[in-house]
Motif scaffolding. Structure first.
Motif, PDB file in Angstrom:
ATOM      1  N   ARG A   1       0.825  -1.194   0.330  1.00 43.63           N
ATOM      2  CA  ARG A   1       0.085  -0.528   0.112  1.00 43.63           C
ATOM      3  C   ARG A   1       1.218   1.092   0.245  1.00 43.63           C
ATOM      4  NH1 ARG A   1      -2.628   3.184  -1.040  1.00 43.63           N
ATOM      5  NH2 ARG A   1      -4.445   4.315  -0.224  1.00 43.63           N
TER       6      ARG A   1
ATOM      7  N   TYR B   1      -1.770   1.937 -13.701  1.00 41.99           N
ATOM      8  CA  TYR B   1      -1.698   3.652 -14.048  1.00 41.99           C
ATOM      9  C   TYR B   1      -1.232   3.968 -13.445  1.00 41.99           C
ATOM     10  CZ  TYR B   1      -5.872   1.636 -16.491  1.00 41.99           C
ATOM     11  OH  TYR B   1      -6.326   1.315 -17.296  1.00 41.99           O
TER      12      TYR B   1
ATOM     13  N   GLN C   1      -0.935   7.930 -11.253  1.00 44.21           N
ATOM     14  CA  GLN C   1      -2.117   9.416 -11.131  1.00 44.21           C
ATOM     15  C   GLN C   1      -1.139  10.121 -10.149  1.00 44.21           C
ATOM     16  OE1 GLN C   1      -4.921   8.920  -8.361  1.00 44.21           O
ATOM     17  NE2 GLN C   1      -6.388   9.975  -9.558  1.00 44.21           N
TER      18      GLN C   1
ATOM     19  N   GLY D   1      -4.074  13.470 -13.681  1.00 36.20           N
ATOM     20  CA  GLY D   1      -5.124  12.182 -13.073  1.00 36.20           C
ATOM     21  C   GLY D   1      -4.011  11.621 -13.587  1.00 36.20           C
ATOM     22  N   LEU D   2      -5.070  10.101 -13.750  1.00 40.47           N
ATOM     23  CA  LEU D   2      -4.418   8.929 -14.475  1.00 40.47           C
ATOM     24  C   LEU D   2      -3.961   8.836 -15.900  1.00 40.47           C
ATOM     25  CD1 LEU D   2      -7.768   7.589 -12.925  1.00 40.47           C
ATOM     26  CD2 LEU D   2      -5.250   6.800 -11.948  1.00 40.47           C
TER      27      LEU D   2
ATOM     28  N   GLN E   1      -2.068   5.578 -18.301  1.00 43.20           N
ATOM     29  CA  GLN E   1      -1.582   4.544 -18.572  1.00 43.20           C
ATOM     30  C   GLN E   1      -0.478   4.082 -18.635  1.00 43.20           C
ATOM     31  OE1 GLN E   1      -4.021   2.341 -21.481  1.00 43.20           O
ATOM     32  NE2 GLN E   1      -4.419   0.745 -20.128  1.00 43.20           N
TER      33      GLN E   1
ATOM     34  N   LEU F   1       0.951   8.091  -6.945  1.00 46.46           N
ATOM     35  CA  LEU F   1       0.282   6.826  -6.958  1.00 46.46           C
ATOM     36  C   LEU F   1       0.114   6.079  -8.184  1.00 46.46           C
ATOM     37  CD1 LEU F   1      -1.573   5.851  -4.633  1.00 46.46           C
ATOM     38  CD2 LEU F   1      -3.295   7.499  -5.506  1.00 46.46           C
TER      39      LEU F   1
ATOM     40  N   PHE G   1      -2.345   2.164  -9.397  1.00 42.96           N
ATOM     41  CA  PHE G   1      -2.933   1.470  -9.531  1.00 42.96           C
ATOM     42  C   PHE G   1      -2.960   0.613 -10.462  1.00 42.96           C
ATOM     43  CE2 PHE G   1      -6.011   3.536  -6.626  1.00 42.96           C
ATOM     44  CZ  PHE G   1      -5.530   4.873  -7.029  1.00 42.96           C
TER      45      PHE G   1
ATOM     46  N   LEU H   1     -14.423  -1.369 -14.621  1.00 44.28           N
ATOM     47  CA  LEU H   1     -12.618  -2.455 -15.005  1.00 44.28           C
ATOM     48  C   LEU H   1     -13.510  -1.856 -13.433  1.00 44.28           C
ATOM     49  CD1 LEU H   1     -10.562   0.912 -16.440  1.00 44.28           C
ATOM     50  CD2 LEU H   1     -10.336  -1.330 -16.414  1.00 44.28           C
TER      51      LEU H   1
ATOM     52  N   PHE I   1     -10.790  -1.861  -9.827  1.00 41.14           N
ATOM     53  CA  PHE I   1      -9.291  -1.500  -9.643  1.00 41.14           C
ATOM     54  C   PHE I   1      -8.621  -1.691  -8.024  1.00 41.14           C
ATOM     55  CE2 PHE I   1      -8.481   2.146 -12.191  1.00 41.14           C
ATOM     56  CZ  PHE I   1      -9.759   2.580 -13.105  1.00 41.14           C
TER      57      PHE I   1
ATOM     58  N   SER J   1      -6.657  -1.145  -4.442  1.00 40.05           N
ATOM     59  CA  SER J   1      -5.981  -0.449  -3.491  1.00 40.05           C
ATOM     60  C   SER J   1      -5.246   0.995  -3.668  1.00 40.05           C
ATOM     61  CB  SER J   1      -6.419  -0.526  -1.981  1.00 40.05           C
ATOM     62  OG  SER J   1      -5.384  -1.330  -1.831  1.00 40.05           O
TER      63      SER J   1
END
Lengths: 107, 113
Positions: free
Chosen positions: B9, B35, B37, B42-43, B45, B88, B90, B102, B104, B106
């Protein structure tokens, strides 16, 4: 270059207000996703839609494929709706995301 | 319970020290993806996989590797992390096709010092 534009970037509402978040995209797609990210980071999928409208509880998502535009509506907003809302557009096998709308609902 | 399990995490490391972020799904999904972030961006890929032994680059693959030896697992490897990879991360999975929901993980907050 971001293929996906969201507006507004930030939104503050009073509890009970009707909220609209918009997403426009420049690429041809067959579907669009709306995601929700709560403080603390987890992301959940709210909707996947390819035409018309979908409703889940107080949330309604609409899409106009020809106009390349989607909206997410929240009726009777509640503080627990406070989150970042993100639209995602798949193109081929890749996903492109809006930068998100940060929503704060004040009691 | 249907889920995508991502570990760790939180991760703090130093420049150049190889690390792996694991991702596992229990839904027999063909499609898996990574991904990152970042604030204001934003996110984005990094890599995606359509099935076992099939991987492809996303928008920001530089500095990352992936493998898909088993259907359920899709680890993200940073062989020589740099501070600009602080982000971050994902992992997500879905049934085949871009029009499927989708799921995801955590998230993994990575800091590279």
């Amino acid at each position: 270059k971001n293929e996906v534009e969201q507006s507004p970037q930030n939104l503050t509402a009073q509890e009970g207000e009707f909220i609209t978040i918009n997403c426009s995209y420049s690429v041809g797609i067959s579907a669009l996703h709306w995601l929700q990210q709560h403080p603390g980071g987890g992301i959940v999928s709210l909707f996947m839609l390819s035409s018309g409208k979908k409703k889940h509880g107080r949330l309604i998502a609409t899409i106009n494929i020809q106009e390349k535009h989607s909206s997410l509506h929240i009726t009777a907003s509640h503080p627990r709706d406070s989150a970042v809302y993100i639209c995602a557009v798949p193109t081929g096998n890749q996903f492109y995301f809006g930068t998100g709308t940060s929503l704060t609902v004040i009691p | 319970e249907a889920q995508v399990t991502q570990n760790p995490r939180y991760l703090i490391t130093v420049t150049g020290k190889k690390l792996t972020v694991t991702c596992s799904q229990n839904m027999n999904h063909e499609y898996m993806s990574w991904y990152r972030q970042d604030p204001g961006l934003g996110l984005r890929q990094i890599y995606y996989s359509m099935n076992v032994e099939v991987t492809d680059k996303g928008d920001v693959p530089e500095g990352y590797k992936v493998s898909r030896k088993e259907k359920r697992n899709f680890p993200l490897i940073l062989e020589s992390p740099s501070p600009n990879q602080t982000s971050l991360y994902f992992c997500a999975s879905s049934s085949i096709g871009q029009s499927e929901k989708l799921f995801f993980g955590s998230g993994t907050q990575l800091s590279v010092l």
